[in-house]
Design a protein around this motif. Structure first.
Motif, PDB file in Angstrom:
ATOM      1  N   GLN A   1      -8.865   0.324   5.322  1.00 13.31           N
ATOM      2  CA  GLN A   1      -9.774  -0.796   5.012  1.00 13.31           C
ATOM      3  C   GLN A   1      -9.072  -1.852   4.160  1.00 13.31           C
ATOM      4  N   MET A   2      -8.258  -1.390   3.206  1.00 10.00           N
ATOM      5  CA  MET A   2      -7.489  -2.346   2.392  1.00 10.00           C
ATOM      6  C   MET A   2      -6.524  -3.123   3.279  1.00 10.00           C
TER       7      MET A   2
ATOM      8  N   LEU B   1       2.210   1.512  -3.550  1.00  6.72           N
ATOM      9  CA  LEU B   1       1.205   1.848  -4.560  1.00  6.72           C
ATOM     10  C   LEU B   1       0.864   3.335  -4.510  1.00  6.72           C
ATOM     11  N   PHE B   2       0.684   3.859  -3.279  1.00  6.25           N
ATOM     12  CA  PHE B   2       0.284   5.262  -3.138  1.00  6.25           C
ATOM     13  C   PHE B   2       1.478   6.187  -2.976  1.00  6.25           C
ATOM     14  N   GLN B   3       2.675   5.602  -2.846  1.00  5.58           N
ATOM     15  CA  GLN B   3       3.890   6.378  -2.608  1.00  5.58           C
ATOM     16  C   GLN B   3       3.721   7.293  -1.397  1.00  5.58           C
ATOM     17  N   VAL B   4       3.408   6.653  -0.271  1.00  5.13           N
ATOM     18  CA  VAL B   4       3.239   7.384   0.992  1.00  5.13           C
ATOM     19  C   VAL B   4       4.104   6.731   2.070  1.00  5.13           C
TER      20      VAL B   4
ATOM     21  N   GLU C   1      -4.035   7.505   8.135  1.00  2.00           N
ATOM     22  CA  GLU C   1      -4.856   8.710   8.011  1.00  2.00           C
ATOM     23  C   GLU C   1      -5.827   8.633   6.840  1.00  2.00           C
ATOM     24  N   ASN C   2      -5.892   7.468   6.236  1.00  2.00           N
ATOM     25  CA  ASN C   2      -6.735   7.318   5.056  1.00  2.00           C
ATOM     26  C   ASN C   2      -7.656   6.119   5.283  1.00  2.00           C
ATOM     27  N   LYS C   3      -8.934   6.416   5.455  1.00  2.00           N
ATOM     28  CA  LYS C   3      -9.927   5.381   5.777  1.00  2.00           C
ATOM     29  C   LYS C   3      -9.892   4.214   4.781  1.00  2.00           C
ATOM     30  N   HIS C   4      -9.763   4.551   3.498  1.00  2.00           N
ATOM     31  CA  HIS C   4      -9.819   3.505   2.481  1.00  2.00           C
ATOM     32  C   HIS C   4      -8.548   2.664   2.477  1.00  2.00           C
ATOM     33  N   ALA C   5      -7.403   3.305   2.715  1.00  2.00           N
ATOM     34  CA  ALA C   5      -6.144   2.559   2.806  1.00  2.00           C
ATOM     35  C   ALA C   5      -6.205   1.627   4.016  1.00  2.00           C
TER      36      ALA C   5
ATOM     37  N   LEU D   1       0.836  -1.211   0.000  1.00  2.00           N
ATOM     38  CA  LEU D   1       0.000   0.000   0.000  1.00  2.00           C
ATOM     39  C   LEU D   1       0.870   1.260   0.000  1.00  2.00           C
TER      40      LEU D   1
ATOM     41  N   GLU E   1       1.167   7.484   6.946  1.00  3.22           N
ATOM     42  CA  GLU E   1       0.070   8.052   6.140  1.00  3.22           C
ATOM     43  C   GLU E   1      -1.031   7.038   5.856  1.00  3.22           C
ATOM     44  N   LEU E   2      -0.696   5.747   5.985  1.00  3.35           N
ATOM     45  CA  LEU E   2      -1.734   4.731   5.783  1.00  3.35           C
ATOM     46  C   LEU E   2      -2.833   4.864   6.844  1.00  3.35           C
TER      47      LEU E   2
END
Lengths: 308, 308
Positions: B216-217, B200-203, B210-214, B197, B207-208
């Motif tokens: 959930q993945m 893929l998002f280059q974070v 802080e992102n609800k969808h990340a 992850l 930062e994972l």
């Protein structure tokens, strides 16, 4: 004809310009007051396929203004903005037919639930248009605009036949489509296979064909989507994947709308494209884990893009 | 002790420097002749946790040179480079034990198939190290190095006890691990949830969160992986997902190794991390579509990154 076009994006501006050039009366209803003002002052700069530039002067409105009379409403905003158009649509006379230009699925249910008495039709267009700025649009590719009803009607209403005639007269190649549901599904499958991958990797359509792993993902998305479509009674030709590949080839250097949305930090149509396939799969009782995963991944990416 | 460290990455340079400072005899075996030459000329610049800089002068070799004698071989190259080390390992005396530092799974099978008589051990380290350039490494975090055997041995060989003593004496906190398989699986699950992850998002890791969808993945990846581990007889605590979240929090600003590989256009370890979970799932007869999808997506991304 007197047409109100709701939405000042590429498709909205293209139809406005093309129909205004054929002497119809157009009103562009913009979601931003600023764009409405700009178009009122400067008109729309229309660059045709031969790179000739023409200027048109439609009436303009901001979506919070009072309604104008019209023979048709063309609803060209993207899926995520559908809800924001409901208050404006509610102010209109219920007998004005609405032609929806959205990709994906889900908008019709939303519209019907808020506007139970509206006459709602669907357009699927393969016209290529690119909005250069809020007041100028470029016609980038020939295409056909199919219009029809998503409801199962055997007869074509005269209002639709009349519209097709007018569009054709304005050099917008148009056709009545009896199997609008099939056509919507095919466009949905195509978009669901191309758009999220281009947005995730930030590549042009054609670059998907040069990457073995991206192609394999595309094929998996295709297989899942076709299974859902068939269970919904939609016929998909056995060589439709080849058609999708051909579209990527024909639009090699194009950036999909989903990629453009990611690049500009906007909300994408993912929930109405791959998300619509996830919902449809639930109805027919099968799983589409790859569509579900890409729906989540693009929503995550969208959030990261918006923060940057 | 006399130790040959194969691989001049962050972990290889860290163990070389730390053990050389404790007066062990170290040889760095580099995959590139250039790095071997540079370290021979300049030594290794080692920046410890207090930012003090020390210089060490290990022996160096290029991986195509003839072998040197050693008490241990530390194999610190990443998974995708394992195959390239086989010819060199084949030239060594078969009784020199090999300590593998790879994440993921799959390297042990490869090594055993090519070196059937070798003594192969596994290390899992939580030490933080960052390679600044081919000749300098920074110690970025305290950690423990667990060593043990992936084979089901009830007894700990004396060679392993001796190694742990020497590592401890060199201020590398080390422990014998009896359940090495469980520890490998836990690290595998953790890496499979975080690394793809971030890449893929280059974070950064944090930062994972802080992102609800990340998130959930991440949870879906976790659920799939834990199901496979349990069917393989590996025990995973019910709160292990919280541990993974805590690791993301503790390493907030870190870039995962997979993200670093993507950024520098290198091959990632995806096939040995999420890909290993896909293969393990096949053995126990279940499906892990999200791991399979991310394996494909990272391979696609890797190809796009390499072309840029």
């Amino acid at each position: 004809m007197n047409i109100s076009v709701i939405g000042g994006g590429s498709i909205g501006l293209y139809f406005t310009a093309q129909l205004a050039l054929a002497s119809h009366q157009l009103t562009v209803v913009c979601r931003s007051e600023r764009q409405a003002g700009e178009i009122a002052r400067k008109g729309i700069r229309y660059i045709d396929l031969t790179d000739s530039v023409q200027q048109v002067w439609p009436r303009t409105q901001w979506i919070e203004d009072r309604p104008l009379d019209a023979d048709w409403i063309f609803l060209t905003v993207k899926q995520p903005q559908i809800l924001s158009t409901i208050p404006y649509l509610k102010k209109q006379r219920a007998d004005i037919p609405i032609l929806c230009f959205q990709n994906g699925m889900g908008h019709e249910e939303v519209l019907r639930s808020h506007l139970p008495y509206a006459s709602i039709y669907q357009a699927i267009t393969t016209v290529g248009a690119y909005r250069r700025d809020p007041c100028s649009v470029q016609h980038t590719g020939q295409g056909v605009t199919y219009v029809g009803s998503l409801a199962n009607n055997s007869e074509t209403p005269s209002v639709l036949r009349n519209l097709v005639e007018k569009l054709d007269g304005a050099a917008v190649s148009a056709q009545i489509e009896r199997d609008m549901r099939d056509r919507v599904w095919k466009k949905l499958i195509m978009n669901s296979c191309i758009n999220p991958l281009t947005a995730l990797f930030q590549v042009q359509n054609g670059e998907l064909l040069e990457n073995k792993h991206a192609l394999q993902m595309m094929e998996q998305l295709y297989q899942e989507a076709v299974a859902v479509a068939r269970l919904q009674g939609v016929e998909i030709d056995s060589n439709f994947l080849q058609e999708i590949v051909q579209v990527c080839r024909n639009t090699y250097g194009n950036k999909s709308s989903m990629l453009q949305d990611i690049e500009s930090g906007k909300e994408t149509e993912i929930k109405f494209i791959n998300g619509a396939i996830v919902r449809a799969a639930r109805h027919v009782g099968i799983e589409v884990p790859i569509h579900a995963a890409l729906t989540q991944l693009i929503q995550a990416k969208q959030q990261y893009s918006a923060q940057r």
